[in-house]
Design an enzyme around this catalytic site. Structure first.
Site, PDB file in Angstrom:
ATOM      1  N   ASP A  94       0.821  -1.214   0.000  1.00 20.31           N
ATOM      2  CA  ASP A  94       0.000   0.000   0.000  1.00 20.31           C
ATOM      3  C   ASP A  94       0.858   1.268   0.000  1.00 20.31           C
ATOM      4  O   ASP A  94       0.478   2.279  -0.602  1.00 20.31           O
ATOM      5  CB  ASP A  94      -0.925  -0.004   1.223  1.00 20.31           C
ATOM      6  CG  ASP A  94      -2.043  -1.032   1.091  1.00 20.31           C
ATOM      7  OD1 ASP A  94      -2.271  -1.508  -0.044  1.00 20.31           O
ATOM      8  OD2 ASP A  94      -2.668  -1.360   2.112  1.00 20.31           O
ATOM      9  N   SER A 117      -6.503   5.846  10.510  1.00 22.84           N
ATOM     10  CA  SER A 117      -7.748   6.291  11.143  1.00 22.84           C
ATOM     11  C   SER A 117      -8.459   5.135  11.840  1.00 22.84           C
ATOM     12  O   SER A 117      -8.985   5.287  12.952  1.00 22.84           O
ATOM     13  CB  SER A 117      -8.662   6.907  10.076  1.00 22.84           C
ATOM     14  OG  SER A 117      -9.917   7.248  10.609  1.00 22.84           O
TER      15      SER A 117
END
Length: 284
Positions: A60, A178
């Site tokens: 990622d 998050s």
């Protein structure tokens, strides 16, 4: 289905090891056999030529790095998972050439993902600009001491958080840092902001969802050595007391390639994050 013929591709990687180098060369040879111009990019230098698509080999982080480099040119990006989690690089390396063949046959769609513009205003050093796909994070630095961040939304004061930091996430970033800080999971095709404090020393600190037309301003009210704002965990800018950042929805979007048939987002939650897995020991 996409009817635009693919004539030129870039193969982008950042962390080069033997496996990635080998797959990059094999993919390069595959495209040459199909008369598609191909360049392997494994440095910070991006050629001026504009490819029709970018294949990202890595995890990622590599995908986020490619997004930063190619978003301004509006080039679709397909992630090939050769890293750890692979939430953004959803195509397994085991089916790399099936994916390449599907792309050449037009069996793909392009999904636009919201990105953000971030302005970093220094009291002494002017203003810096950057973009992000996942998140903008202000963090206290190496010492275990809280910082204080005053938060404004559309110039209206919200709160001052005594915390380790604060995350402004996009829907794409909702399953990244998050999530670790207690933020909600958001479908990645939505447009909105998620504001999530990191280890706030209050009882009122919760994630807040903010409309995409808003401007979010964070002011660093305290001085702690090493405090930084980082974008996508890839690029960092030092902050001093009184510096502030402003985050808005960007005009740029990430053009994420999705193969047909598309893998549903909720299946990614099950596959990558073990969502719904019952870890209790069965007693029959």
């Amino acid at each position: 289905m996409n009817k635009n013929p693919i004539q030129r591709v870039h193969i982008f990687s950042r962390k080069v090891n033997d496996m990635i180098s080998q797959k990059a060369q094999e993919l390069h040879d595959f495209f040459n056999q199909h008369l598609v111009s191909c360049s392997i990019i494994n440095t910070n230098h991006i050629p001026d030529e504009k490819p029709d698509m970018v294949f990202v080999l890595g995890g990622d982080g590599t995908f986020l790095s490619a997004s930063h480099r190619y978003a301004a040119k509006g080039i679709p990006i397909l992630g090939i998972d050769m890293g750890g989690l692979g939430f953004l690089t959803e195509v397994s390396v085991e089916v790399l050439f099936d994916a390449a063949k599907a792309v050449l046959e037009g069996d793909y769609t392009v999904e636009d993902r919201m990105m953000v513009d971030c302005s970093i205003h220094h009291t002494q050093r002017g203003t810096e600009q950057d973009i992000a796909l996942n998140d903008v994070v202000i963090y206290r630095g190496p010492f275990a001491q809280m910082i204080h961040l005053s938060t404004f939304i559309d110039d209206e004061y919200l709160a001052t958080f005594p915390a380790d930091g604060l995350i402004i996430g996009t829907p794409t970033g909702s399953t990244a840092y998050s999530l670790s800080a207690g933020g909600p999971v958001i479908h990645p095709t939505l447009d909105l902001f998620i504001i999530t404090p990191i280890c706030a020393h209050t009882l009122y600190a919760r994630s807040i969802i903010v409309q995409p037309t808003s401007s979010i301003r964070l002011i660093l009210e305290s001085t702690k050595e090493g405090t930084m704002v980082t974008l996508d965990g890839q690029r960092g800018f030092g902050l001093d007391k009184g510096d502030y950042i402003e985050v808005r929805k960007s005009k740029l979007t990430n053009h994420m390639v999705k193969l047909v048939p598309e893998k549903p987002f909720y299946s990614l939650l099950r596959d990558k994050l073990s969502w719904g897995m019952d870890i209790r020991k069965r007693i029959d």
